[in-house]
Design a protein around this motif. Structure first.
Motif, PDB file in Angstrom:
ATOM      1  N   TRP A  82     -24.611  -5.640 -24.701  1.00  0.00           N
ATOM      2  CA  TRP A  82     -23.881  -4.953 -23.621  1.00  0.00           C
ATOM      3  C   TRP A  82     -24.820  -4.616 -22.470  1.00  0.00           C
ATOM      4  N   ARG A  83     -25.979  -4.038 -22.786  1.00  0.00           N
ATOM      5  CA  ARG A  83     -26.923  -3.622 -21.736  1.00  0.00           C
ATOM      6  C   ARG A  83     -27.489  -4.820 -20.986  1.00  0.00           C
ATOM      7  N   PHE A  84     -27.829  -5.889 -21.716  1.00  0.00           N
ATOM      8  CA  PHE A  84     -28.451  -7.032 -21.036  1.00  0.00           C
ATOM      9  C   PHE A  84     -27.505  -7.653 -20.017  1.00  0.00           C
ATOM     10  N   PHE A  85     -26.234  -7.787 -20.340  1.00  0.00           N
ATOM     11  CA  PHE A  85     -25.294  -8.455 -19.441  1.00  0.00           C
ATOM     12  C   PHE A  85     -24.691  -7.518 -18.388  1.00  0.00           C
ATOM     13  N   SER A  86     -25.071  -6.235 -18.428  1.00  0.00           N
ATOM     14  CA  SER A  86     -24.511  -5.269 -17.471  1.00  0.00           C
ATOM     15  C   SER A  86     -24.675  -5.672 -16.015  1.00  0.00           C
ATOM     16  N   PRO A  87     -25.870  -6.124 -15.567  1.00  0.00           N
ATOM     17  CA  PRO A  87     -26.038  -6.444 -14.145  1.00  0.00           C
ATOM     18  C   PRO A  87     -25.059  -7.503 -13.629  1.00  0.00           C
ATOM     19  N   TYR A  88     -24.646  -8.429 -14.488  1.00  0.00           N
ATOM     20  CA  TYR A  88     -23.765  -9.512 -14.033  1.00  0.00           C
ATOM     21  C   TYR A  88     -22.343  -9.033 -13.763  1.00  0.00           C
ATOM     22  N   TYR A  89     -21.974  -7.898 -14.361  1.00  0.00           N
ATOM     23  CA  TYR A  89     -20.611  -7.391 -14.209  1.00  0.00           C
ATOM     24  C   TYR A  89     -20.539  -6.157 -13.319  1.00  0.00           C
ATOM     25  N   LEU A 149     -30.953  -8.881  -9.576  1.00  0.00           N
ATOM     26  CA  LEU A 149     -30.173  -9.718 -10.484  1.00  0.00           C
ATOM     27  C   LEU A 149     -30.901 -11.024 -10.785  1.00  0.00           C
ATOM     28  N   VAL A 150     -31.521 -11.613  -9.763  1.00  0.00           N
ATOM     29  CA  VAL A 150     -32.287 -12.847  -9.968  1.00  0.00           C
ATOM     30  C   VAL A 150     -33.480 -12.582 -10.885  1.00  0.00           C
ATOM     31  N   ARG A 151     -34.199 -11.510 -10.612  1.00  0.00           N
ATOM     32  CA  ARG A 151     -35.370 -11.195 -11.437  1.00  0.00           C
ATOM     33  C   ARG A 151     -34.961 -10.930 -12.882  1.00  0.00           C
ATOM     34  N   HIS A 152     -33.824 -10.254 -13.069  1.00  0.00           N
ATOM     35  CA  HIS A 152     -33.334  -9.991 -14.417  1.00  0.00           C
ATOM     36  C   HIS A 152     -33.013 -11.305 -15.136  1.00  0.00           C
ATOM     37  N   THR A 153     -32.401 -12.249 -14.416  1.00  0.00           N
ATOM     38  CA  THR A 153     -32.009 -13.525 -15.011  1.00  0.00           C
ATOM     39  C   THR A 153     -33.210 -14.306 -15.514  1.00  0.00           C
ATOM     40  N   PHE A 154     -34.311 -14.273 -14.755  1.00  0.00           N
ATOM     41  CA  PHE A 154     -35.465 -15.103 -15.091  1.00  0.00           C
ATOM     42  C   PHE A 154     -36.622 -14.298 -15.679  1.00  0.00           C
ATOM     43  N   ASP A 155     -36.307 -13.126 -16.239  1.00  0.00           N
ATOM     44  CA  ASP A 155     -37.342 -12.275 -16.839  1.00  0.00           C
ATOM     45  C   ASP A 155     -37.569 -12.672 -18.297  1.00  0.00           C
ATOM     46  N   ALA A 156     -38.609 -13.458 -18.527  1.00  0.00           N
ATOM     47  CA  ALA A 156     -38.899 -13.935 -19.885  1.00  0.00           C
ATOM     48  C   ALA A 156     -39.454 -12.834 -20.777  1.00  0.00           C
ATOM     49  N   SER A 157     -39.839 -11.704 -20.186  1.00  0.00           N
ATOM     50  CA  SER A 157     -40.417 -10.624 -20.982  1.00  0.00           C
ATOM     51  C   SER A 157     -39.353  -9.749 -21.636  1.00  0.00           C
ATOM     52  N   ASN A 158     -38.106  -9.924 -21.274  1.00  0.00           N
ATOM     53  CA  ASN A 158     -37.042  -9.112 -21.865  1.00  0.00           C
ATOM     54  C   ASN A 158     -36.963  -9.404 -23.363  1.00  0.00           C
ATOM     55  N   PRO A 159     -36.875  -8.366 -24.198  1.00  0.00           N
ATOM     56  CA  PRO A 159     -36.860  -8.585 -25.659  1.00  0.00           C
ATOM     57  C   PRO A 159     -35.740  -9.493 -26.151  1.00  0.00           C
ATOM     58  N   SER A 210     -34.688 -12.159 -24.635  1.00  0.00           N
ATOM     59  CA  SER A 210     -34.864 -13.512 -24.100  1.00  0.00           C
ATOM     60  C   SER A 210     -34.906 -14.606 -25.172  1.00  0.00           C
ATOM     61  N   PRO A 211     -35.622 -14.428 -26.289  1.00  0.00           N
ATOM     62  CA  PRO A 211     -35.657 -15.503 -27.295  1.00  0.00           C
ATOM     63  C   PRO A 211     -34.300 -15.815 -27.910  1.00  0.00           C
ATOM     64  N   SER A 212     -33.343 -14.904 -27.741  1.00  0.00           N
ATOM     65  CA  SER A 212     -32.024 -15.097 -28.334  1.00  0.00           C
ATOM     66  C   SER A 212     -31.020 -15.717 -27.372  1.00  0.00           C
ATOM     67  N   LEU A 213     -31.421 -15.926 -26.121  1.00  0.00           N
ATOM     68  CA  LEU A 213     -30.484 -16.384 -25.097  1.00  0.00           C
ATOM     69  C   LEU A 213     -30.369 -17.900 -25.039  1.00  0.00           C
ATOM     70  N   ASN A 214     -29.203 -18.356 -24.560  1.00  0.00           N
ATOM     71  CA  ASN A 214     -28.972 -19.778 -24.329  1.00  0.00           C
ATOM     72  C   ASN A 214     -28.006 -19.913 -23.162  1.00  0.00           C
ATOM     73  N   VAL A 215     -28.010 -21.082 -22.515  1.00  0.00           N
ATOM     74  CA  VAL A 215     -27.057 -21.359 -21.441  1.00  0.00           C
ATOM     75  C   VAL A 215     -26.249 -22.592 -21.830  1.00  0.00           C
ATOM     76  N   PRO A 216     -25.043 -22.407 -22.379  1.00  0.00           N
ATOM     77  CA  PRO A 216     -24.189 -23.551 -22.706  1.00  0.00           C
ATOM     78  C   PRO A 216     -23.829 -24.326 -21.439  1.00  0.00           C
ATOM     79  N   PRO A 217     -23.426 -25.590 -21.561  1.00  0.00           N
ATOM     80  CA  PRO A 217     -23.166 -26.423 -20.382  1.00  0.00           C
ATOM     81  C   PRO A 217     -22.249 -25.789 -19.347  1.00  0.00           C
ATOM     82  N   ALA A 218     -21.146 -25.181 -19.757  1.00  0.00           N
ATOM     83  CA  ALA A 218     -20.208 -24.609 -18.796  1.00  0.00           C
ATOM     84  C   ALA A 218     -20.847 -23.507 -17.964  1.00  0.00           C
ATOM     85  N   PHE A 219     -21.820 -22.810 -18.554  1.00  0.00           N
ATOM     86  CA  PHE A 219     -22.431 -21.679 -17.859  1.00  0.00           C
ATOM     87  C   PHE A 219     -23.583 -22.092 -16.943  1.00  0.00           C
TER      88      PHE A 219
END
Length: 441
Positions: A339-346, A365-375, A377-386
């Motif tokens: 919930w917290r990680f996706f908050s900025p997008y909504y 928002l851009v910095r949040h998207t590309f912040d590899a240091s976020n805990p 981050s290793p769990s994230l993925n971008v499916p084709p539609a996204f």
């Protein structure tokens, strides 16, 4: 010397063939002012420039030029040349390509300006006129663009390395596949014309949105001809009133999300070079090469996320929708973290009332998207539609920030979402309802 004489003879021959067909080649008043170092004179130059500056690389440069408002003015200026003024072909090479593609159909054209009005990632646009005086826009693809880009995309290791720099915390294989598919589609202007025709029909007569109709008789794999639109560049919006800038922002917002939820499509190139500002203010949308049609299942996924996040907020339901969408691929991430990680997008959709989009917010928002240091981050993925959705969202919000647009974004979204279909609260929203009702008569 012999090469120069050969090129001169070739140029004369091309222009003479156009004259015999009754097509006037109008010499642009600024032709001599073009920087020779930024013009492509031969097919070999095309291959060199496309390989180094076009295709995927140009698209990344385009996005970088506007997506993060915190970039230094010097860097933004250096990158902004890719928005609508990338290196262009020499006139003779463009005319040769046009003649080769259209054949005798070139007789339908009365005249064409030899100086391009815009150059993009794989082609450039010239103003021309039909025999009846109708102004048209002709986009001509660079020779060998398809072959060069195919070779670049086939170099999977290099592409993956490039994407890992941009998306260090994500699985880049799916991103690479999706981008490759979209770019290969873009190489066939017939596909782009078909997509553009869908958008032109869908928005025909809209009070604020204009999509020029493609002219199929003058369109081929490497030539796309459309209605001409006389408008001002997106940058001109900076000199307008706060209300006009906000109105332009609302038009962009409506076009993006109405196209998604009503057409199941995206205009996938949200950079300033693809928007023209018209009186009203209205906005003309051009360049439909980088587009995508979403499946019903993908749209159901987007709807499930919005419902659980904004319409009926529920942390567990939202986290479940995120996992089902494939955005989080590990089971050890709890609902609250998701919930917290996706908050900025909504945030723009959760804020009630008028809300001004600022450069600081868009940059964060851009910095949040590309912040590899976020805990997470290793769990994230971008499916084709996204892949396309994320590109659109970041691009849209960056443009709203450039406009410093202030609108009740939540209320606007609610009258666009078909699963809410609220009454509009803005003048543009009411104009859109009247337009819809008139189309039903």
């Amino acid at each position: 010397r012999a090469w120069q004489l050969g090129r001169a003879a070739s140029g004369v021959a091309i222009r003479d063939s156009f004259r015999r067909l009754g097509v006037a080649v109008r010499r642009g008043p600024a032709r001599e002012e073009l920087d020779a170092r930024r013009r492509i004179r031969t097919a070999d130059d095309v291959a060199r420039v496309v390989a180094g500056m076009r295709g995927l690389v140009t698209k990344l440069a385009q996005m970088a030029s506007y997506v993060d408002p915190s970039l230094s003015s010097e860097l933004r200026a250096a990158l902004s040349q890719f928005q609508a003024d990338a290196p262009s072909m020499d006139a003779e090479l463009a005319l040769h390509t046009l003649a080769a593609e259209l054949g005798e159909r070139v007789e339908l054209i009365a005249s064409i300006d030899d100086t391009p009005v815009a150059s993009a990632s794989i082609g450039q646009v010239h103003r021309a006129e039909l025999r009846d005086g109708t102004p048209i826009a002709i986009k001509i693809q660079f020779p060998d663009a398809a072959e060069v880009i195919d070779r670049d995309l086939a170099d999977t290791p290099s592409l993956l390395r490039l994407l890992r720099v941009a998306f260090p915390q994500l699985s880049t294989e799916s991103i690479a596949r999706e981008l490759a598919e979209r770019i290969r589609e873009e190489l066939d202007y017939r596909h782009e014309a078909a997509v553009q025709a869908i958008f032109a029909r869908a928005y025909s007569g809209h009070p604020r949105i204009l999509v020029p109709r493609p002219i199929r008789a003058l369109t081929t794999r490497r030539v796309l001809t459309s209605e001409w639109v006389e408008g001002l560049p997106f940058a001109s919006a900076a000199t307008r009133s706060d209300d006009d800038r906000s109105a332009i922002g609302e038009v962009l917002f409506r076009f993006v999300f109405r196209s998604l939820y009503r057409l199941r499509r995206y205009h996938g190139d949200p950079h300033p070079g693809n928007y023209l500002i018209l009186p009203g203010p209205r906005v003309a949308f051009v360049d439909f090469g980088f587009s995508r049609r979403f499946s019903a299942a993908e749209l159901e996924t987007f709807e499930a996320l919005v419902r659980a996040r904004v319409v009926h907020p529920d942390r567990h339901a939202f986290a479940t929708a995120v996992r089902r969408a494939g955005l989080v691929v590990r089971d050890d991430v709890d609902d609250e973290t998701v919930w917290r990680f996706f908050s900025p997008y909504y945030e723009i959709l959760e804020k009630p009332g008028q809300w001004r989009v600022t450069r600081e917010w868009a940059s964060a928002l851009v910095r949040h998207t590309f912040d590899a240091s976020n805990p997470i981050s290793p769990s994230l993925n971008v499916p084709p539609a996204f892949v396309v959705v994320q590109r659109i969202n970041l691009g849209l919000y960056a443009l709203l920030a450039e406009l410093e647009a202030c609108r009740p974004w939540r209320a606007i979204a609610e009258d666009i979402w078909p699963f809410v279909a609220a009454e509009p609260v803005t003048e543009i929203g009411r104009e859109e309802v009247a337009w819809q009702n008139a189309r039903r008569i």
